[in-house]
Design a protein around this motif. Structure first.
Motif, PDB file in Angstrom:
ATOM      1  N   HIS A  26      41.463  29.268  49.449  1.00 35.79           N
ATOM      2  CA  HIS A  26      41.532  28.083  48.584  1.00 35.79           C
ATOM      3  C   HIS A  26      42.721  27.177  48.880  1.00 35.79           C
ATOM      4  O   HIS A  26      42.926  26.192  48.167  1.00 35.79           O
ATOM      5  N   ARG A  71      37.161  32.377  32.658  1.00 32.40           N
ATOM      6  CA  ARG A  71      36.453  31.103  32.787  1.00 32.40           C
ATOM      7  C   ARG A  71      35.239  31.299  33.674  1.00 32.40           C
ATOM      8  O   ARG A  71      35.377  31.738  34.824  1.00 32.40           O
ATOM      9  N   ASP A 111      32.648  29.842  35.929  1.00 34.91           N
ATOM     10  CA  ASP A 111      32.419  28.619  36.710  1.00 34.91           C
ATOM     11  C   ASP A 111      30.927  28.465  37.000  1.00 34.91           C
ATOM     12  O   ASP A 111      30.451  28.787  38.097  1.00 34.91           O
TER      13      ASP A 111
HETATM   14  N1  GLU Z   1      34.983  29.752  40.922  1.00 35.69           N
HETATM   15  C1  GLU Z   1      35.985  29.676  41.937  1.00 35.69           C
HETATM   16  C2  GLU Z   1      35.786  30.817  42.922  1.00 35.69           C
HETATM   17  O1  GLU Z   1      35.218  31.827  42.548  1.00 35.69           O
HETATM   18  C3  GLU Z   1      37.355  29.753  41.311  1.00 35.69           C
HETATM   19  C4  GLU Z   1      38.487  29.525  42.213  1.00 35.69           C
HETATM   20  C5  GLU Z   1      39.751  29.299  41.443  1.00 35.69           C
HETATM   21  O2  GLU Z   1      40.330  30.276  40.992  1.00 35.69           O
HETATM   22  O3  GLU Z   1      40.125  28.142  41.229  1.00 35.69           O
HETATM   23  O4  GLU Z   1      36.150  30.694  44.071  1.00 35.69           O
END
Ligand code: GLU
Length: 441
Positions: free
Chosen positions: A205, A39, A41
């Motif tokens: 996260h 995916r 982003d």
């Molecule tokens: N684009 C986000 C990042 O690179 C994705 C994080 C996720 O895996 O939800 O931090």
């Protein structure tokens, strides 16, 4: 059905830290016979670059981390707008107008009073007229998701039970003033609609996860199983954040690191299982178990990749390197022998260049004064080429007979005279590869 995704933002090259995330998600999907989604982003049009999208794909392909499907957030903006409308209708979404400076000031005040710097929800008290006035003055506000102030609990695949008090977290901004949808919302909409069952990502996260669980629940989605891996540090435990730029997969590739080495290290580093070279992806998949990973920061030393690379190269049959060896200019009838001789004596394939240079041009002889006469005598006995793997034995027998020398006193001066080094591959194999023997004078 297990569905995982790797969700890089195409704002740079991927590095070892990203690889850890990609690999874990890949291995979970493959082990379960599920689907692995790549995916992209790319909701931030300013920072996202098409070149990085291509580079990310190349890097993953180089490693053999093949994806089943690509999704791009930039092509799903209408889905995010729909979700935003839904949250608005539910009364879980509110517009706020504070400038970054005002927010900063609020945070500082809270910290001064010893309170956690959580957004105070002042915007919830604005009347429609207030908002209209602020909009006229400052433009559109940001949209924040209104968290339910309760504990958010989940069973983390690595960290165990996590419980976060939503009141200790600011209501997350999901849409910026300029209308750009932020990752926090986009990711939730995608994970929900794409049926993602497992999300592994970095422990940076964790707070995001808490808020995202509430957003998923508000939107009526299924909460995936979350696991947060520890972040990588340097060998001394120092932060890697500044150095990650130099630990991009393309840099490591340029340094000659082999995919099997990188994958073998990253699939085990930080787990209770030992790092061992796995040349086959199937074995990595089979042996992967996320519950074996620990929460402590994981030390990463790029130097560890080189012994693994060397060990991997030793396992390679000639056919796998034939093209590269021929490209060096090694004659066809010597190419396989060249590989046999060198593969135990290289760290990366680039080291082959040096070896071939030595064989092609001949090494600078090293001859100790006390051996000069002996070496001259021996050289006179060396038959003209072409030499084969029998030549060394025949020649040294003849030299032994003629000079009476034997053992190390016989072999070492000859090795030094032919290769310039006291150590190296079997001389019986070296001799036929030497295109020039400089010690002949
Ligand atoms: N684009 C986000 C990042 O690179 C994705 C994080 C996720 O895996 O939800 O931090």
């Amino acid at each position: 059905m297990t569905i995982t995704r790797f969700a890089p933002s195409p704002t740079g090259y991927i590095h070892v830290g990203n690889l850890r995330t990609a690999l874990m998600n890949f291995l979970i999907a493959r082990k379960a016979g599920g689907t692995f989604i790549l995916r992209i982003d790319d909701t931030d049009p300013e920072r996202s670059k098409e070149d990085y999208v291509d580079a990310i794909k190349q890097d993953l392909e180089w490693l053999g981390l093949h994806w089943d499907r690509v999704e791009r957030q930039s092509q799903r903006l209408d889905r995010y707008a729909e979700a935003a409308d839904k949250l608005r209708e539910m009364g879980r979404f509110y517009e706020a107008f504070e400038t970054p400076t005002e927010l900063d000031l609020k945070r500082k005040k809270q910290l001064n009073m010893g309170r956690p710097p959580v957004y105070d929800r002042a915007a919830l008290r604005l009347s429609e007229e207030d908002k209209a006035a602020l909009r006229a003055e400052r433009g559109n506000g940001v949209w924040r998701f209104k968290l339910n102030h309760e504990r958010i609990v989940w069973q983390d695949g690595i960290l165990g039970e996590i419980s976060i008090d939503a009141a200790s977290v600011s209501d997350p901004v999901l849409i910026r003033g300029d209308g750009q949808v932020l990752y926090t919302l986009a990711s939730v909409v995608d994970d929900t609609e794409m049926g993602v069952t497992h999300v592994v990502r970095g422990s940076d996260h964790v707070t995001n996860t808490a808020t995202q669980i509430q957003i998923i629940e508000a939107l009526g989605g299924m909460v995936p199983q979350f696991a947060h891996h520890s972040l990588l540090t340097g060998p001394q435990g120092e932060s890697l954040s500044k150095r990650l730029g130099t630990l991009s997969l393309r840099d490591l590739r340029a340094q000659g690191v082999q995919p099997a080495a990188l994958l073998s290290l990253m699939a085990r580093l930080g787990s209770a299982d030992p790092v061992e070279l796995q040349a086959e992806m199937a074995n990595l998949i089979e042996g992967f178990d996320i519950s074996r990973f620990g929460a402590a920061p994981t030390k990463f030393d790029a130097n560890d990749l080189f012994p693994l690379t060397a060990r991997y190269l030793q396992t390679l049959p000639y056919a796998d390197v034939a093209e590269r060896i021929r490209a060096l200019g090694v004659p066809d009838d010597k190419a396989e022998l060249f590989w046999q001789v060198t593969r135990e004596n290289i760290t990366t394939l680039d080291d082959l260049n040096g070896w071939w240079g030595m064989f092609r041009d001949g090494a600078e002889p090293v001859i100790a004064p006390e051996d000069a006469e002996f070496v001259a005598q021996a050289m006179a006995l060396l038959p003209d080429g072409p030499h084969d793997t029998e030549t060394w034995g025949q020649w040294t027998n003849a030299v032994k007979e003629a000079t009476g020398r034997k053992g190390k006193g016989l072999f070492m001066p000859l090795r030094l005279a032919l290769t310039g080094q006291a150590r190296g591959p079997e001389m019986a194999q070296v001799l036929p590869l030497l295109q020039v023997i400089r010690a002949r004078g």
